[in-house]
Design a protein around this motif. Structure first.
Motif, PDB file in Angstrom:
ATOM      1  N   LYS A   5       0.972  -1.096   0.177  1.00  0.00           N
ATOM      2  CA  LYS A   5       0.254  -0.159   0.084  1.00  0.00           C
ATOM      3  C   LYS A   5       0.784   1.239   0.036  1.00  0.00           C
ATOM      4  O   LYS A   5       1.860   1.389   0.699  1.00  0.00           O
ATOM      5  N   LYS A   6       0.553   2.341  -0.824  1.00  0.00           N
ATOM      6  CA  LYS A   6       1.221   3.430  -0.850  1.00  0.00           C
ATOM      7  C   LYS A   6       1.174   4.334   0.258  1.00  0.00           C
ATOM      8  O   LYS A   6       0.006   4.294   0.831  1.00  0.00           O
ATOM      9  N   THR A   9       1.376  10.616   2.089  1.00  0.00           N
ATOM     10  CA  THR A   9       2.518  11.502   1.945  1.00  0.00           C
ATOM     11  C   THR A   9       2.178  12.643   2.574  1.00  0.00           C
ATOM     12  O   THR A   9       0.993  13.278   2.268  1.00  0.00           O
ATOM     13  N   ASP A  32       3.114   3.567   7.334  1.00  0.00           N
ATOM     14  CA  ASP A  32       2.093   4.061   6.350  1.00  0.00           C
ATOM     15  C   ASP A  32       2.134   5.498   5.975  1.00  0.00           C
ATOM     16  O   ASP A  32       1.288   6.227   5.394  1.00  0.00           O
ATOM     17  N   GLU A  34       4.687   9.180   5.051  1.00  0.00           N
ATOM     18  CA  GLU A  34       6.076   9.600   4.746  1.00  0.00           C
ATOM     19  C   GLU A  34       6.144  11.098   4.402  1.00  0.00           C
ATOM     20  O   GLU A  34       5.278  11.559   3.668  1.00  0.00           O
ATOM     21  N   ASP A  55      -0.399  13.947  -0.113  1.00  0.00           N
ATOM     22  CA  ASP A  55      -1.828  13.597   0.433  1.00  0.00           C
ATOM     23  C   ASP A  55      -2.399  14.553   1.490  1.00  0.00           C
ATOM     24  O   ASP A  55      -3.640  14.954   1.253  1.00  0.00           O
TER      25      ASP A  55
END
Length: 233
Positions: A5-6, A9, A32, A34, A55
């Motif tokens: 899973k990405k 951000t 999860d 970054e 995000d």
């Protein structure tokens, strides 16, 4: 790699280096989440955020070279889906409602516990909204006319639907989310917001935010004292 899973951000905007370092270290320790960028400048923030495409933006409300609320308004006008989490040292109703009117998804104090901040980031990244329940309830009571404040005379000019839209704005919803909630086109909601500002005799959302803050500020409370140091884990 397939199945991985990405991470969420995050871009940090705060003029205090120690705050950025503490938040960055905590977030980058999560699998999860970054941190992909940061700046100490309100003036520089919109350009850097535009380039980084995070995000979630964690944004200080007050900085020496500008207002975090203005930054929020700018970046949300370009990207309504961007989640913005406002960070402040003081429990300030005016800053809270200015932030809501600018489109912020949440508003947390710098002395928030680390796990609570992490949960807040995950919540807004998924499209959720964060509001202090006590302040939220006070806002809705006043917006519904359950107040003796003379400013309520202005709100009496709004239709039931317009009041509902103002309530949804107070809940931190974007125009797109409001459109989904009341089953209208986003463009129609934008027109409603323009009409609401016109009826209130205001040209900009920031004026409406200041008006909302005045109506919702508790009149029997003294100034907020100095905050405790951040409680990062």
């Amino acid at each position: 790699m397939e199945g991985v899973k990405k991470p969420i951000t995050v871009f940090l905007v705060d003029d205090h280096e120690i705050v950025r370092e503490g938040v960055r270290s905590m977030l980058n320790a999560q699998e999860d989440i970054e941190v992909i960028g940061e700046t100490s400048s309100a003036e520089d923030a919109p350009r850097r955020i535009r380039q980084s495409k995070p995000d979630v933006v964690i944004l200080d409300v007050r900085m020496p070279d500008g207002s975090g609320v203005d930054v929020c308004r700018d970046i949300k006008s370009e990207n309504p889906d961007l989640a913005v989490l406002m960070l402040t040292s003081f429990a300030d109703d005016e800053a809270l409602f200015n932030s809501i009117m600018a489109g912020a998804s949440g508003f947390v104090l710098k002395q928030v516990r680390g796990n609570d901040l992490l949960n807040s980031i995950r919540t807004v990244a998924q499209g959720g909204s964060l509001l202090d329940q006590g302040v939220h309830d006070r806002v809705l009571r006043r917006l519904r006319g359950e107040s003796n404040d003379p400013g309520e005379a202005l709100l009496s000019s709004l239709t039931d639907r317009e009041r509902r839209i103002v309530e949804l704005i107070a809940e931190g919803k974007t125009n797109r989310q409001i459109a989904d909630e009341i089953h209208l086109a986003e463009k129609t909601v934008k027109n409603y917001v323009s009409n609401i500002l016109s009826k209130l005799g205001m040209a900009r959302r920031s004026e409406a935010a200041a008006f909302a803050a005045r109506l919702t500020s508790p009149k029997d409370e003294g100034p907020v004292g100095d905050p405790a140091p951040p409680n990062w884990p």
